[in-house]
Design a protein around this motif. Structure first.
Motif, PDB file in Angstrom:
ATOM      1  N   THR A   1      -3.365   4.275  -9.736  1.00  0.00           N
ATOM      2  CA  THR A   1      -2.473   4.001  -8.611  1.00  0.00           C
ATOM      3  C   THR A   1      -3.150   4.299  -7.272  1.00  0.00           C
ATOM      4  O   THR A   1      -2.928   3.589  -6.297  1.00  0.00           O
ATOM      5  CB  THR A   1      -1.154   4.797  -8.741  1.00  0.00           C
ATOM      6  N   GLY A   2      -4.011   5.311  -7.251  1.00  0.00           N
ATOM      7  CA  GLY A   2      -4.756   5.608  -6.029  1.00  0.00           C
ATOM      8  C   GLY A   2      -5.726   4.503  -5.666  1.00  0.00           C
ATOM      9  O   GLY A   2      -5.859   4.139  -4.492  1.00  0.00           O
TER      10      GLY A   2
ATOM     11  N   ALA B   1      -3.748   1.626  -4.282  1.00  0.00           N
ATOM     12  CA  ALA B   1      -3.344   1.908  -2.893  1.00  0.00           C
ATOM     13  C   ALA B   1      -4.512   1.688  -1.942  1.00  0.00           C
ATOM     14  O   ALA B   1      -4.354   1.085  -0.874  1.00  0.00           O
ATOM     15  CB  ALA B   1      -2.821   3.342  -2.785  1.00  0.00           C
ATOM     16  N   ALA B   2      -5.696   2.149  -2.323  1.00  0.00           N
ATOM     17  CA  ALA B   2      -6.878   1.974  -1.472  1.00  0.00           C
ATOM     18  C   ALA B   2      -7.237   0.504  -1.316  1.00  0.00           C
ATOM     19  O   ALA B   2      -7.582   0.054  -0.211  1.00  0.00           O
ATOM     20  CB  ALA B   2      -8.057   2.750  -2.055  1.00  0.00           C
TER      21      ALA B   2
ATOM     22  N   CYS C   1       1.246   6.912  -6.518  1.00  0.00           N
ATOM     23  CA  CYS C   1       0.124   7.810  -6.774  1.00  0.00           C
ATOM     24  C   CYS C   1       0.546   9.270  -6.624  1.00  0.00           C
ATOM     25  O   CYS C   1       0.170  10.119  -7.439  1.00  0.00           O
ATOM     26  CB  CYS C   1      -1.035   7.481  -5.836  1.00  0.00           C
ATOM     27  N   ARG C   2       1.331   9.547  -5.616  1.00  0.00           N
ATOM     28  CA  ARG C   2       1.769  10.930  -5.380  1.00  0.00           C
ATOM     29  C   ARG C   2       2.641  11.463  -6.506  1.00  0.00           C
ATOM     30  O   ARG C   2       2.658  12.668  -6.754  1.00  0.00           O
ATOM     31  CB  ARG C   2       2.510  11.038  -4.053  1.00  0.00           C
TER      32      ARG C   2
ATOM     33  N   ALA D   1       0.827   4.101  -2.783  1.00  0.00           N
ATOM     34  CA  ALA D   1       0.546   5.487  -2.406  1.00  0.00           C
ATOM     35  C   ALA D   1       1.659   6.415  -2.890  1.00  0.00           C
ATOM     36  O   ALA D   1       1.391   7.513  -3.387  1.00  0.00           O
ATOM     37  CB  ALA D   1       0.370   5.600  -0.892  1.00  0.00           C
TER      38      ALA D   1
ATOM     39  N   ALA E   1      -4.856  -1.162   1.082  1.00  0.00           N
ATOM     40  CA  ALA E   1      -5.164  -0.796   2.466  1.00  0.00           C
ATOM     41  C   ALA E   1      -6.372  -1.597   2.961  1.00  0.00           C
ATOM     42  O   ALA E   1      -6.388  -2.082   4.094  1.00  0.00           O
ATOM     43  CB  ALA E   1      -5.421   0.704   2.574  1.00  0.00           C
TER      44      ALA E   1
ATOM     45  N   GLN F   1       0.842  -1.197   0.000  1.00  0.00           N
ATOM     46  CA  GLN F   1       0.000   0.000   0.000  1.00  0.00           C
ATOM     47  C   GLN F   1       0.878   1.248   0.000  1.00  0.00           C
ATOM     48  O   GLN F   1       0.593   2.219  -0.697  1.00  0.00           O
ATOM     49  CB  GLN F   1      -0.935  -0.022   1.212  1.00  0.00           C
ATOM     50  N   LYS F   2       1.959   1.218   0.753  1.00  0.00           N
ATOM     51  CA  LYS F   2       2.877   2.363   0.785  1.00  0.00           C
ATOM     52  C   LYS F   2       3.516   2.582  -0.579  1.00  0.00           C
ATOM     53  O   LYS F   2       3.668   3.724  -1.023  1.00  0.00           O
ATOM     54  CB  LYS F   2       3.934   2.156   1.869  1.00  0.00           C
TER      55      LYS F   2
END
Length: 132
Positions: free
Chosen positions: A117-118, A121-122, A106-107, A103, A125, A99-100
């Motif tokens: 990518t978001g 990540a979700a 995504c950034r 994330a 999680a 997840q990291k």
């Protein structure tokens, strides 16, 4: 005296090797996670109903990432057949680490890749929470 021409051996127009796509680590990670779930399901068939949807999510992410990158996703990670059987706790730790990674991707992703990518990540999680 003749010169060697056309073979490219002495040309100074060498192009650097293309850099791997920034999403390749997410693709590789998705395949590894799916393989980890698969190994756990084989070792613990009673967990199939709980873990299969999570493994399927990772395969779907891998397919989507491969499409965006423009490569064909392998059907399984290279190490899918080998390795220790992950426990639920180790799967959860893997999901948290993954997840990291997602994330962070995504950034830094361009806008056309940020939604993908978001959402990965979700999902990662959510998987970590489902493994509590």
């Amino acid at each position: 005296m003749s010169t060697v021409a056309g073979c490219g051996l002495f040309d100074d127009d060498s192009k650097p090797a293309p850099q791997p796509d920034a999403l390749q680590p997410l693709l590789d990670e998705a395949l590894r996670l799916a393989a980890s779930y698969d190994r756990t399901i084989v070792a613990e068939p009673a967990l199939r109903d709980r873990l299969s949807p999570l493994a399927d999510d990772h395969r779907a992410h891998a397919a989507e990432l491969a499409a965006v990158i423009g490569v064909t996703a392998p059907s399984a990670a290279p190490s899918a057949a080998a390795g220790d059987t992950p426990t639920l706790a180790s799967l959860r730790k893997s999901e948290q680490a993954a997840q990291k990674t997602a994330a962070a991707a995504c950034r830094t992703a361009p806008s056309d890749r940020a939604a993908l990518t978001g959402s990965i990540a979700a999902a990662r999680a959510a998987h970590a929470e489902a493994l509590r």
